[in-house]
Design an enzyme around this catalytic site. Structure first.
Site, PDB file in Angstrom:
ATOM      1  N   ASP A  88       0.878  -1.169   0.000  1.00 19.96           N
ATOM      2  CA  ASP A  88       0.000   0.000   0.000  1.00 19.96           C
ATOM      3  C   ASP A  88       0.919   1.223   0.000  1.00 19.96           C
ATOM      4  OD1 ASP A  88      -1.575   2.189   0.672  1.00 19.96           O
ATOM      5  OD2 ASP A  88      -2.870   1.032   2.007  1.00 19.96           O
ATOM      6  N   SER A 132      -3.860  14.212 -14.375  1.00 22.15           N
ATOM      7  CA  SER A 132      -5.171  14.157 -15.051  1.00 22.15           C
ATOM      8  C   SER A 132      -5.413  15.545 -15.619  1.00 22.15           C
ATOM      9  CB  SER A 132      -6.243  13.840 -14.009  1.00 22.15           C
ATOM     10  OG  SER A 132      -7.529  14.157 -14.491  1.00 22.15           O
ATOM     11  N   TYR A 178     -10.229  15.231  -5.680  1.00 21.17           N
ATOM     12  CA  TYR A 178      -9.387  14.667  -6.747  1.00 21.17           C
ATOM     13  C   TYR A 178      -8.567  15.792  -7.391  1.00 21.17           C
ATOM     14  CZ  TYR A 178      -8.168  12.002 -10.965  1.00 21.17           C
ATOM     15  OH  TYR A 178      -7.491  11.372 -11.986  1.00 21.17           O
ATOM     16  N   ALA A 229      -7.844  18.710  -6.180  1.00 23.58           N
ATOM     17  CA  ALA A 229      -6.862  19.275  -5.233  1.00 23.58           C
ATOM     18  C   ALA A 229      -5.622  18.386  -5.166  1.00 23.58           C
ATOM     19  CB  ALA A 229      -7.501  19.415  -3.850  1.00 23.58           C
ATOM     20  N   SER A 230      -5.826  17.056  -5.133  1.00 25.24           N
ATOM     21  CA  SER A 230      -4.672  16.148  -5.024  1.00 25.24           C
ATOM     22  C   SER A 230      -3.804  16.211  -6.278  1.00 25.24           C
ATOM     23  CB  SER A 230      -5.137  14.712  -4.766  1.00 25.24           C
ATOM     24  OG  SER A 230      -5.844  14.194  -5.885  1.00 25.24           O
ATOM     25  N   LYS A 231      -4.448  16.367  -7.446  1.00 27.25           N
ATOM     26  CA  LYS A 231      -3.681  16.392  -8.696  1.00 27.25           C
ATOM     27  C   LYS A 231      -3.061  17.773  -8.949  1.00 27.25           C
ATOM     28  CE  LYS A 231      -4.633  12.078 -10.157  1.00 27.25           C
ATOM     29  NZ  LYS A 231      -3.618  11.052 -10.373  1.00 27.25           N
TER      30      LYS A 231
HETATM   31  N1  LIG Z   1      -8.853   6.304 -16.233  1.00 23.87           N
HETATM   32  C1  LIG Z   1      -8.938   7.622 -16.427  1.00 23.87           C
HETATM   33  O1  LIG Z   1      -9.859   8.121 -17.105  1.00 23.87           O
HETATM   34  C2  LIG Z   1      -7.910   8.525 -15.835  1.00 23.87           C
HETATM   35  C3  LIG Z   1      -7.930   9.868 -16.245  1.00 23.87           C
HETATM   36  C4  LIG Z   1      -7.001  10.746 -15.718  1.00 23.87           C
HETATM   37  C5  LIG Z   1      -6.063  10.286 -14.823  1.00 23.87           C
HETATM   38  N2  LIG Z   1      -6.055   8.985 -14.434  1.00 23.87           N
HETATM   39  C6  LIG Z   1      -5.058   8.570 -13.449  1.00 23.87           C
HETATM   40  O2  LIG Z   1      -4.400   7.413 -13.888  1.00 23.87           O
HETATM   41  C7  LIG Z   1      -3.918   6.685 -12.766  1.00 23.87           C
HETATM   42  C8  LIG Z   1      -4.235   5.209 -12.948  1.00 23.87           C
HETATM   43  O3  LIG Z   1      -5.632   5.045 -12.975  1.00 23.87           O
HETATM   44  P1  LIG Z   1      -6.378   3.907 -13.827  1.00 23.87           P
HETATM   45  O4  LIG Z   1      -7.380   4.589 -14.651  1.00 23.87           O
HETATM   46  O5  LIG Z   1      -5.409   2.998 -14.440  1.00 23.87           O
HETATM   47  O6  LIG Z   1      -7.189   3.189 -12.640  1.00 23.87           O
HETATM   48  P2  LIG Z   1      -7.146   1.738 -12.004  1.00 23.87           P
HETATM   49  O7  LIG Z   1      -7.247   0.683 -13.022  1.00 23.87           O
HETATM   50  O8  LIG Z   1      -8.148   1.765 -10.894  1.00 23.87           O
HETATM   51  O9  LIG Z   1      -5.674   1.654 -11.387  1.00 23.87           O
HETATM   52  C9  LIG Z   1      -5.343   2.242 -10.167  1.00 23.87           C
HETATM   53  C10 LIG Z   1      -4.113   1.523  -9.653  1.00 23.87           C
HETATM   54  O10 LIG Z   1      -3.730   2.147  -8.416  1.00 23.87           O
HETATM   55  C11 LIG Z   1      -3.507   1.122  -7.457  1.00 23.87           C
HETATM   56  N3  LIG Z   1      -3.750   1.602  -6.115  1.00 23.87           N
HETATM   57  C12 LIG Z   1      -4.868   2.168  -5.611  1.00 23.87           C
HETATM   58  N4  LIG Z   1      -4.706   2.433  -4.306  1.00 23.87           N
HETATM   59  C13 LIG Z   1      -3.447   2.012  -3.979  1.00 23.87           C
HETATM   60  C14 LIG Z   1      -2.699   2.007  -2.781  1.00 23.87           C
HETATM   61  N5  LIG Z   1      -3.184   2.507  -1.636  1.00 23.87           N
HETATM   62  N6  LIG Z   1      -1.460   1.488  -2.796  1.00 23.87           N
HETATM   63  C15 LIG Z   1      -0.935   0.969  -3.943  1.00 23.87           C
HETATM   64  N7  LIG Z   1      -1.590   0.973  -5.124  1.00 23.87           N
HETATM   65  C16 LIG Z   1      -2.834   1.484  -5.125  1.00 23.87           C
HETATM   66  C17 LIG Z   1      -4.497   0.031  -7.839  1.00 23.87           C
HETATM   67  O11 LIG Z   1      -4.055  -1.223  -7.364  1.00 23.87           O
HETATM   68  P3  LIG Z   1      -4.582  -1.970  -6.040  1.00 23.87           P
HETATM   69  O12 LIG Z   1      -6.051  -1.716  -5.944  1.00 23.87           O
HETATM   70  O13 LIG Z   1      -4.219  -3.394  -6.315  1.00 23.87           O
HETATM   71  O14 LIG Z   1      -3.796  -1.398  -4.914  1.00 23.87           O
HETATM   72  C18 LIG Z   1      -4.386   0.060  -9.354  1.00 23.87           C
HETATM   73  O15 LIG Z   1      -3.292  -0.716  -9.767  1.00 23.87           O
HETATM   74  C19 LIG Z   1      -4.552   7.324 -11.527  1.00 23.87           C
HETATM   75  O16 LIG Z   1      -3.604   8.145 -10.887  1.00 23.87           O
HETATM   76  C20 LIG Z   1      -5.658   8.182 -12.105  1.00 23.87           C
HETATM   77  O17 LIG Z   1      -5.945   9.321 -11.321  1.00 23.87           O
HETATM   78  C21 LIG Z   1      -6.960   8.091 -14.923  1.00 23.87           C
END
Ligand SMILES: NC(=O)c1ccc[n+]([C@@H]2O[C@H](COP(=O)([O-])OP(=O)(O)OC[C@H]3O[C@@H](n4cnc5c(N)ncnc54)[C@H](OP(=O)(O)O)[C@@H]3O)[C@@H](O)[C@H]2O)c1
Length: 307
Positions: free
Chosen positions: A103, A183, A196, A198-200
């Protein structure tokens, strides 16, 4: 003082507009100089540390670098999913794959995973900070700080701690790189996403400063629009997902090709989609109009979802 400030508020934009051709020319020269000095990134045998590698963007990126024979350290909480990604990576040709079921919000666990990788391989050539969660709730519907703490710990503070602990190993690489997945909500906002955004946004402030402190490292911020991953299934509330949004949605594969290309070019900021780039340039000039367009677009998407 008030008069002075009013004058400054009006003079500064005109001065910037008048000097825009000169500023753009100098920026172009700086970009060209950096581009010429840069060698393309060849992932073969390179140490690549990816957080959030168990699904979505992180898992797909791991597989892309596996095809190029990289050494991969895959980090996320779900061990089974990580091991499935690792098996696929080995099948695709990865040099070595290490799974760290961690984590990333637990500082000591993340530190240990980074140190294990750094001590074993001697450096980290590419640090990809991707783990994150989304949000779909208005502030008026929140009863306490708990979710804001959680999203800040994961989307922002885990990136800061990864950078702190990985920096010596990234600097030990011949030309170390850091990639942060932000993002388009990391520079333009949207309703139901305050925590979200704010964090980004915080990531941008942190990384822009880090870049000045560490010019020997190539740091790329990625600003994706909507990517069709499972992130939306994990969110409840005023959710607008890939099926009902009016925004452009791209596949994970397309997102990866944009990210890999940005890393190869040593891009500073990579903004996805017409909408994202429009927001990037429009925000300083017409913030109120941008807010209005975004709010109307969001409401239209919600209406579409509820039909
Ligand atoms: N999809 C979109 O439209 C989009 C758009 C803009 C930005 N993003 C950004 O892209 C990034 C990846 O997102 P995604 O779309 O690929 O989503 P996703 O498939 O839900 O992937 C999120 C990843 O983060 C891991 N994670 C979550 N909490 C965690 C923790 N406490 N410790 C370690 N790992 C953790 C999850 O793994 P576990 O659950 O196994 O820990 C998973 O591997 C994020 O930062 C998101 O904000 C996504």
């Amino acid at each position: 003082m008030l008069l002075h400030n009013t004058i400054h508020r009006f003079i500064a934009p005109f001065l910037c507009l008048a000097l825009l051709p000169l500023f753009s020319f100098i920026e172009l020269i700086l970009t060209l100089v950096l581009h010429i000095r840069r060698t393309p990134f060849n992932p073969a045998g390179k140490v690549i540390f990816i957080t959030g590698a168990s699904s979505g963007i992180g898992a797909e990126l791991a597989q892309e670098y596996a095809r190029k024979k990289a050494i991969l350290i895959l980090v996320a909480r779900r061990r089974n999913e990580l091991e499935a990604v690792a098996a696929k990576c080995l099948e695709l040709g990865a040099h070595t794959v290490v799974v760290e079921a961690v984590d990333v919000t637990v500082e000591q666990d993340l530190k240990l995973a980074i140190h294990k990788a750094g001590d074993r391989f001697g450096c980290i050539d590419l640090l990809v900070l991707n783990a994150g969660i989304g949000m779909a709730q208005n502030v008026r519907d929140c009863s306490d700080l708990s979710f804001f703490r959680q999203i800040t710990e994961l989307n922002y503070l885990s990136v800061v701690s990864a950078v702190i602990y990985a920096l010596p190993f990234v600097k030990a690489a011949s030309r170390g790189k850091i990639v942060v997945i932000s993002s388009i909500l990391g520079f333009t906002s949207a309703p139901s996403a305050s925590g979200y955004c704010a964090s980004k946004y915080a990531l941008k402030g942190f990384i822009d400063s880090l870049r000045m402190e560490e010019p020997s490292i190539d740091i790329t911020m990625i600003y994706p629009g909507m990517v069709d991953t499972g992130i939306f299934d994990k969110i409840t509330g005023n959710k607008v997902g890939p099926n009902n949004t009016l925004s452009q949605v791209i596949s994970t594969k397309d997102a990866i090709s944009l990210i890999v290309n940005a890393v190869n070019r040593g891009a500073r900021d990579e903004v996805f989609s017409l909408e994202g780039n429009f927001g990037w340039f429009m925000k300083p000039f017409a913030p109120r109009l941008l807010d209005l367009i975004t709010t109307l677009g969001f409401q239209a998407s919600l209406k579409r979802k509820n039909q």
